[in-house]
Design a protein around this motif. Sequence first.
Motif, mmCIF file in Angstrom:
data_model
loop_
_atom_site.group_PDB
_atom_site.id
_atom_site.type_symbol
_atom_site.label_atom_id
_atom_site.label_comp_id
_atom_site.label_asym_id
_atom_site.label_seq_id
_atom_site.Cartn_x
_atom_site.Cartn_y
_atom_site.Cartn_z
ATOM 1 N N SER A 53 15.328 -9.601 3.925
ATOM 2 C CA SER A 53 15.339 -10.663 5.449
ATOM 3 C C SER A 53 15.527 -10.379 6.579
ATOM 4 O O SER A 53 16.561 -10.117 7.447
ATOM 5 N N ARG A 54 15.445 -8.676 6.782
ATOM 6 C CA ARG A 54 16.254 -8.058 7.576
ATOM 7 C C ARG A 54 15.152 -8.253 8.391
ATOM 8 O O ARG A 54 15.516 -8.375 10.085
ATOM 9 N N PHE A 55 13.747 -7.868 8.908
ATOM 10 C CA PHE A 55 12.779 -7.866 9.206
ATOM 11 C C PHE A 55 11.807 -8.442 9.173
ATOM 12 O O PHE A 55 10.846 -9.414 8.296
ATOM 13 N N LEU A 56 10.950 -8.291 10.566
ATOM 14 C CA LEU A 56 10.169 -9.969 10.777
ATOM 15 C C LEU A 56 8.597 -9.102 11.214
ATOM 16 O O LEU A 56 8.872 -8.201 12.446
ATOM 17 N N ALA A 57 7.332 -9.416 10.859
ATOM 18 C CA ALA A 57 6.717 -8.825 10.878
ATOM 19 C C ALA A 57 5.145 -10.579 11.712
ATOM 20 O O ALA A 57 5.403 -11.552 11.148
ATOM 21 N N VAL A 58 5.030 -10.782 12.850
ATOM 22 C CA VAL A 58 4.662 -11.404 14.036
ATOM 23 C C VAL A 58 2.993 -11.285 14.461
ATOM 24 O O VAL A 58 2.948 -10.298 14.600
ATOM 25 N N ALA A 59 2.710 -11.595 13.686
ATOM 26 C CA ALA A 59 0.472 -11.532 14.291
ATOM 27 C C ALA A 59 0.234 -12.161 15.150
ATOM 28 O O ALA A 59 0.293 -13.765 15.517
ATOM 29 N N LEU A 114 3.605 -7.383 15.357
ATOM 30 C CA LEU A 114 5.125 -7.055 16.588
ATOM 31 C C LEU A 114 5.853 -6.935 15.031
ATOM 32 O O LEU A 114 6.071 -7.704 14.617
ATOM 33 N N LEU A 115 6.497 -6.075 15.842
ATOM 34 C CA LEU A 115 8.139 -6.363 14.140
ATOM 35 C C LEU A 115 9.103 -6.099 14.976
ATOM 36 O O LEU A 115 9.805 -5.563 16.102
ATOM 37 N N ALA A 160 -9.673 -5.057 18.908
ATOM 38 C CA ALA A 160 -9.649 -6.882 18.882
ATOM 39 C C ALA A 160 -9.544 -7.572 17.704
ATOM 40 O O ALA A 160 -10.517 -8.445 17.363
ATOM 41 N N SER A 161 -9.462 -6.970 16.786
ATOM 42 C CA SER A 161 -9.781 -7.615 15.715
ATOM 43 C C SER A 161 -8.611 -8.627 15.339
ATOM 44 O O SER A 161 -7.614 -8.301 15.010
ATOM 45 N N PRO A 162 -9.125 -10.075 14.919
ATOM 46 C CA PRO A 162 -7.316 -11.116 14.566
ATOM 47 C C PRO A 162 -7.337 -10.832 13.449
ATOM 48 O O PRO A 162 -8.396 -10.581 12.585
ATOM 49 N N VAL A 163 -5.961 -11.470 13.300
ATOM 50 C CA VAL A 163 -5.259 -11.382 11.090
ATOM 51 C C VAL A 163 -5.289 -12.994 11.002
ATOM 52 O O VAL A 163 -5.045 -13.532 11.934
ATOM 53 N N LEU A 164 -6.451 -12.015 10.065
ATOM 54 C CA LEU A 164 -6.347 -13.240 9.125
ATOM 55 C C LEU A 164 -5.137 -13.359 8.435
ATOM 56 O O LEU A 164 -5.181 -14.584 8.114
ATOM 57 N N SER A 165 -4.508 -12.321 7.752
ATOM 58 C CA SER A 165 -3.248 -13.245 6.904
ATOM 59 C C SER A 165 -2.027 -11.848 6.882
ATOM 60 O O SER A 165 -2.433 -10.843 6.689
ATOM 61 N N LEU A 166 -1.031 -12.167 6.532
ATOM 62 C CA LEU A 166 -0.266 -11.332 6.107
ATOM 63 C C LEU A 166 0.458 -11.362 5.260
ATOM 64 O O LEU A 166 0.823 -12.766 4.846
ATOM 65 N N ARG A 167 0.871 -10.958 4.415
ATOM 66 C CA ARG A 167 1.888 -10.438 2.533
ATOM 67 C C ARG A 167 2.676 -9.098 2.206
ATOM 68 O O ARG A 167 2.006 -8.156 3.055
ATOM 69 N N GLU A 168 3.226 -9.227 1.723
ATOM 70 C CA GLU A 168 4.544 -9.031 1.106
ATOM 71 C C GLU A 168 3.394 -8.095 0.067
ATOM 72 O O GLU A 168 2.532 -8.301 -0.114
ATOM 73 N N ASN A 169 3.674 -6.485 0.540
ATOM 74 C CA ASN A 169 3.033 -5.173 -0.072
ATOM 75 C C ASN A 169 3.985 -4.947 -1.076
ATOM 76 O O ASN A 169 4.573 -4.111 0.023
ATOM 77 N N GLY A 170 4.594 -4.525 -2.098
ATOM 78 C CA GLY A 170 5.462 -3.808 -2.901
ATOM 79 C C GLY A 170 7.469 -3.871 -1.876
ATOM 80 O O GLY A 170 7.512 -4.696 -1.456
ATOM 81 N N SER A 217 4.795 -0.280 6.312
ATOM 82 C CA SER A 217 5.965 0.036 5.877
ATOM 83 C C SER A 217 6.655 -1.076 7.141
ATOM 84 O O SER A 217 5.955 -1.480 8.156
ATOM 85 N N TRP A 218 7.887 -1.313 7.312
ATOM 86 C CA TRP A 218 8.556 -2.529 7.872
ATOM 87 C C TRP A 218 9.020 -1.400 9.596
ATOM 88 O O TRP A 218 9.444 -2.043 10.328
ATOM 89 N N ASP A 219 9.038 -0.465 8.742
ATOM 90 C CA ASP A 219 9.058 0.161 10.636
ATOM 91 C C ASP A 219 8.301 0.431 11.183
ATOM 92 O O ASP A 219 7.617 1.351 12.457
#
Length: 267
Positions: A85-91, A105-106, A122-132, A147-149
């Motif tokens: 719950s510390r980091f946020l990723a935004v497409a 954006l992180l 120019a590649s749009p994001v279709l999905s963001l998902r957790e991974n390890g 990674s989250w950094d």
Amino acid sequence: GERLVVYDRGGTTLISADKSGVIAEGETIGTNIGLSVNSHGYIAAVTECDGYQCAVSVYDQHLNRLYTWKTPEYFASSALVSADSRFLAVAAVYTENMELCSAVLLFDMQKEGVAAVIELGASPVLSLRENGDGFQIVTDTDVVSASWDGTVLSKVGFQGDRVAGMAADGESLYILLASATDVTTKYRLIHIDGEGAKTAETALQCDVKAISARDGMIAVLTGSQIRLYDTELAIKKYISPEQGVMNIVMIEDNKLVMITAQEIFIA
């Protein structure tokens, strides 16, 4: 996993739930665009926001709002909270020199402002998902593990083919690609492991209506049959579908739900 978020697209309703039932119900700060929930129940809500392009808010499973980012510059389509719950990723997309650009954006939610940016051209994001310990970005041209950094750890390109479907199974990801480069192949099915590497691929000459994955197996609904593949994309079983099946869902113990316009069958 065991977490669920239900929202009113075009409204403001937000419901948090798990296997025991509804945990909390509330309202977001603006009209809902898209929401996600991570494996620990933290919710990222992309909404409209007066005076801004949009806003992204983070909630816990009890719908206590923990963080909000409002932007006049970017238009966000989806977001994801890290397991701790510390980091946020935004497409998001934005314009530069009259061209549409895509980025993730992180944010470190213990600080103000954008912490890092992963530019995607120019590649749009279709999905963001957790991974390890990080996350995966699926665009229409590749899968990026990061990674989250903001460090890009790996990238798997689609070689000009187009994404036609996705199915996740834990940290495994299956991507169905409509072939644009091989006239003898209609689709390519690839497997991406938890490290972000492509570990298997198979070519399909048939039509594909739906895919679904669970417990180390992926089911592929074609025009006349259902094929079950393992993580190496070796065929393990054929199932004759009920007449009129339009969609399939893999559930526990490799059971398969077949959905028609009138009925549901379990095989």
